[in-house]
Scaffold this active site. Structure first.
Site, mmCIF file in Angstrom:
data_model
loop_
_atom_site.group_PDB
_atom_site.id
_atom_site.type_symbol
_atom_site.label_atom_id
_atom_site.label_comp_id
_atom_site.label_asym_id
_atom_site.label_seq_id
_atom_site.Cartn_x
_atom_site.Cartn_y
_atom_site.Cartn_z
ATOM 1 N N CYS A 241 0.835 -1.200 0.000
ATOM 2 C CA CYS A 241 0.000 0.000 0.000
ATOM 3 C C CYS A 241 0.873 1.254 0.000
ATOM 4 C CB CYS A 241 -0.919 -0.003 1.224
ATOM 5 S SG CYS A 241 -2.004 1.438 1.319
ATOM 6 N N CYS B 101 -0.399 4.075 2.204
ATOM 7 C CA CYS B 101 -0.212 3.810 3.643
ATOM 8 C C CYS B 101 1.224 4.076 4.069
ATOM 9 C CB CYS B 101 -0.544 2.353 3.973
ATOM 10 S SG CYS B 101 -2.175 1.793 3.493
ATOM 11 N N ASP B 102 2.184 3.592 3.282
ATOM 12 C CA ASP B 102 3.576 3.518 3.727
ATOM 13 C C ASP B 102 4.548 4.376 2.937
ATOM 14 O OD1 ASP B 102 2.727 1.581 5.577
ATOM 15 O OD2 ASP B 102 2.988 -0.032 4.119
#
Length: 304
Positions: A132, A135-136
């Site tokens: 992701c 997300c990261d």
């Protein structure tokens, strides 16, 4: 007979358990693993969940579970293999033959990122390997990263990462991308993105963290090492809908068809979290789905 059975104890299922118990519903949560928490427990650090920047994914997952436990939610460990609808009664059959019944169901089994199965993928998950980018990606500012894939998600990830990463290598096994033309045009305009054509990932290597990848050009049959600190695998996701798809309508890719109210085409059966058709699959949207699904379930139950 329960008021509500929730299948899945990830963020969506646990959120539904909290909201369901606060609404006074007699409910049961069915989960495959004793710990619960869903995919988030395998995430090293979560930096975009509101109010809890930088929290460890395992810790966040356990906080969700503890909140549900504190509300008196009852859990049963098992794998749902079949659901049935008899109007006022919905049944869930587990792999061991156990059958539970309720007046309403929330399906929150989630989805899984498709894995490549290469050496180092599992070893470095959360230590440089991610599924992701949104997300990261922020953890890799001014660093070199690789994106694996050639569809819309992979190209979107590469464009997104190019905004703050030093260099982005998009590794694709073919000589043309599957992504939409408009996305490809944006990608090719990014000066710090290199598309590595006709190449497959062989291994992800490093010490404590990712340090490099090994790839092979399928046309030239030549191997190459690329130093990177992050590897974003974007080759698709698949929903956990095998037990439901004969009863509940799915789209062409297997996702349960349900809108923001989480209602499926079967009255009294709701879908929450990554398992349903939706634009964004994140922890925050899964938690939101859990609340929305319970609101819809309450409305359904009140009319019976």
């Amino acid at each position: 007979m329960y008021d509500l059975i929730i299948i899945g104890a990830g963020p969506a299922g646990l959120s539904a358990a909290v909201y369901g118990r606060r609404a006074g519903l007699d409910l049961l949560v069915i989960e495959q693993t004793p710990m619960g928490g869903g995919q988030v427990i395998n995430t090293y650090e979560v930096d975009n969940y509101l109010g809890l920047p930088g929290i460890n994914g395992f810790e966040l997952g356990q906080k969700f579970r503890q909140h549900a436990d504190g509300q008196g939610a009852v859990f049963h460990i098992g794998k749902a293999v079949k659901i049935s609808d008899d109007g006022e009664k919905k049944s869930v059959t587990l792999a061991d033959g156990t059958v539970f019944a309720a007046r309403a169901l929330i399906l929150a089994g989630g989805a899984e990122h498709t894995k490549l199965g290469v050496p180092g993928e599992d070893t470095f998950r959360g230590q440089g390997v991610s599924y992701c980018a949104t997300c990261d990606g922020a953890f890799f500012k001014k660093r070199d990263v690789a994106v694996i894939g050639g569809g819309d998600v992979a190209v979107e990830d590469a464009i997104y990462l190019s905004r703050f990463c030093r260099n982005v290598f998009l590794i694709h096994r073919r000589d043309s991308l599957r992504a939409a033309k408009s996305l490809q045009e944006k990608l090719f305009a990014c000066e710090n993105v290199e598309v590595v054509w006709d190449s497959v990932l062989l291994a992800i290597e490093g010490g404590d963290l990712v340090e490099k990848i090994r790839i092979r050009n399928q046309k030239e049959e030549a191997e190459r090492e690329i130093p990177v600190e992050g590897v974003f695998i974007a080759v698709g996701m698949h929903p956990d809908t095998e037990a439901y798809k004969e009863l509940v309508a799915c789209d062409e890719n297997g996702w349960l068809i349900a809108g923001e109210d989480c209602k499926t085409d079967v009255p009294g059966i709701f879908a929450a979290g990554d398992i349903r058709t939706k634009r964004l699959r994140q922890i925050v949207t899964a938690v939101s789905d859990g609340a929305c699904a319970v609101a819809s379930a309450e409305q359904y139950l009140s009319l019976r």
